[in-house]
Design a protein around this motif. Sequence first.
Motif, PDB file in Angstrom:
ATOM      1  N   LEU A  11      -5.759  65.908  18.248  1.00 22.12           N
ATOM      2  CA  LEU A  11      -4.723  66.772  17.684  1.00 22.12           C
ATOM      3  C   LEU A  11      -5.313  67.732  16.660  1.00 22.12           C
ATOM      4  CD1 LEU A  11      -1.727  67.565  17.375  1.00 22.12           C
ATOM      5  CD2 LEU A  11      -1.527  65.774  15.668  1.00 22.12           C
ATOM      6  N   ASN A  14      -6.119  70.837  18.413  1.00 20.08           N
ATOM      7  CA  ASN A  14      -5.042  71.425  19.185  1.00 20.08           C
ATOM      8  C   ASN A  14      -4.501  72.674  18.489  1.00 20.08           C
ATOM      9  OD1 ASN A  14      -2.142  71.733  20.104  1.00 20.08           O
ATOM     10  ND2 ASN A  14      -2.796  70.061  21.426  1.00 20.08           N
ATOM     11  N   ILE A  16      -1.586  73.587  18.067  1.00 19.21           N
ATOM     12  CA  ILE A  16      -0.428  73.248  17.234  1.00 19.21           C
ATOM     13  C   ILE A  16      -0.880  72.936  15.813  1.00 19.21           C
ATOM     14  CG2 ILE A  16       1.413  71.537  16.869  1.00 19.21           C
ATOM     15  CD1 ILE A  16       1.497  71.242  19.932  1.00 19.21           C
ATOM     16  N   PHE A  17      -2.012  72.281  15.695  1.00 17.00           N
ATOM     17  CA  PHE A  17      -2.539  71.909  14.388  1.00 17.00           C
ATOM     18  C   PHE A  17      -3.369  73.026  13.774  1.00 17.00           C
ATOM     19  CE2 PHE A  17      -5.349  69.775  11.402  1.00 17.00           C
ATOM     20  CZ  PHE A  17      -4.475  68.926  10.742  1.00 17.00           C
ATOM     21  N   THR A  18      -4.217  73.659  14.578  1.00 19.78           N
ATOM     22  CA  THR A  18      -5.154  74.649  14.040  1.00 19.78           C
ATOM     23  C   THR A  18      -4.500  75.973  13.692  1.00 19.78           C
ATOM     24  OG1 THR A  18      -5.777  75.381  16.261  1.00 19.78           O
ATOM     25  CG2 THR A  18      -7.128  73.652  15.237  1.00 19.78           C
ATOM     26  N   SER A  20      -2.167  76.466  11.714  1.00 17.47           N
ATOM     27  CA  SER A  20      -1.676  76.402  10.326  1.00 17.47           C
ATOM     28  C   SER A  20      -0.200  76.784  10.227  1.00 17.47           C
ATOM     29  CB  SER A  20      -2.513  77.290   9.399  1.00 17.47           C
ATOM     30  OG  SER A  20      -3.844  76.867   9.391  1.00 17.47           O
ATOM     31  N   GLU A  22       3.114  75.411   9.791  1.00 12.44           N
ATOM     32  CA  GLU A  22       3.722  74.139   9.394  1.00 12.44           C
ATOM     33  C   GLU A  22       5.028  73.862  10.117  1.00 12.44           C
ATOM     34  OE1 GLU A  22       5.011  77.196   6.322  1.00 12.44           O
ATOM     35  OE2 GLU A  22       3.100  76.640   7.172  1.00 12.44           O
ATOM     36  N   LEU A  25       4.027  72.399  13.678  1.00 22.37           N
ATOM     37  CA  LEU A  25       3.546  71.019  13.581  1.00 22.37           C
ATOM     38  C   LEU A  25       4.683  70.068  13.206  1.00 22.37           C
ATOM     39  CD1 LEU A  25       1.150  69.084  13.744  1.00 22.37           C
ATOM     40  CD2 LEU A  25       0.703  69.565  11.333  1.00 22.37           C
ATOM     41  N   GLN A  26       5.520  70.485  12.266  1.00 21.07           N
ATOM     42  CA  GLN A  26       6.661  69.665  11.859  1.00 21.07           C
ATOM     43  C   GLN A  26       7.590  69.406  13.048  1.00 21.07           C
ATOM     44  OE1 GLN A  26       9.695  71.645   9.573  1.00 21.07           O
ATOM     45  NE2 GLN A  26      10.142  69.803   8.388  1.00 21.07           N
ATOM     46  N   TRP A  28       6.866  69.585  16.294  1.00 19.84           N
ATOM     47  CA  TRP A  28       6.176  68.775  17.300  1.00 19.84           C
ATOM     48  C   TRP A  28       6.217  67.292  16.937  1.00 19.84           C
ATOM     49  CZ3 TRP A  28       5.161  67.885  21.909  1.00 19.84           C
ATOM     50  CH2 TRP A  28       4.088  67.133  22.357  1.00 19.84           C
ATOM     51  N   ILE A  29       5.920  66.967  15.702  1.00 25.24           N
ATOM     52  CA  ILE A  29       5.939  65.562  15.272  1.00 25.24           C
ATOM     53  C   ILE A  29       7.371  65.024  15.283  1.00 25.24           C
ATOM     54  CG2 ILE A  29       5.497  63.998  13.332  1.00 25.24           C
ATOM     55  CD1 ILE A  29       2.986  65.711  12.770  1.00 25.24           C
ATOM     56  N   LYS A  88       9.842  78.231  17.899  1.00 22.76           N
ATOM     57  CA  LYS A  88       8.804  77.197  17.930  1.00 22.76           C
ATOM     58  C   LYS A  88       8.967  76.291  19.149  1.00 22.76           C
ATOM     59  CE  LYS A  88       7.327  78.932  14.168  1.00 22.76           C
ATOM     60  NZ  LYS A  88       6.271  79.919  14.212  1.00 22.76           N
TER      61      LYS A  88
END
Length: 110
Positions: A11, A14, A16-18, A20, A22, A25-26, A28-29, A88
């Motif tokens: 991850l 990925n 989604i993470f790279t 930046s 937020e 990523l928020q 997705w989690i 998103k």
Amino acid sequence: MDGWIKLHRKLLENPIFTSSDEYLLQLWIYMLLSVNHKKKKFLFNSKEIVLNPGQGVFGLNSITHNLTKIKKENSRAFQKYKTIYRRKLKILENLGNLTLKTTNKFTIVT
């Protein structure tokens, strides 16, 4: 809710993470934590809907409220975040991380 999810170290590499981003990523989690972990059936308009593991029923209003805690009465801010999360969701779908099956009442996310 019960159970747990695993996040793989990949991850970190990925988009989604790279990116930046937020919000991305928020979201997705949140989706990973919110989908069903076992088969579930429910009635909607006298029609049975079956959700398999990895699927969930979501509305954009509930996603926005759960992630921001802004009430609908504050419509300008709520609409701003609702637009952000709609975009998103589309990004996550375009990346192949989820699929969206939308009706006029809800969306089934896989």
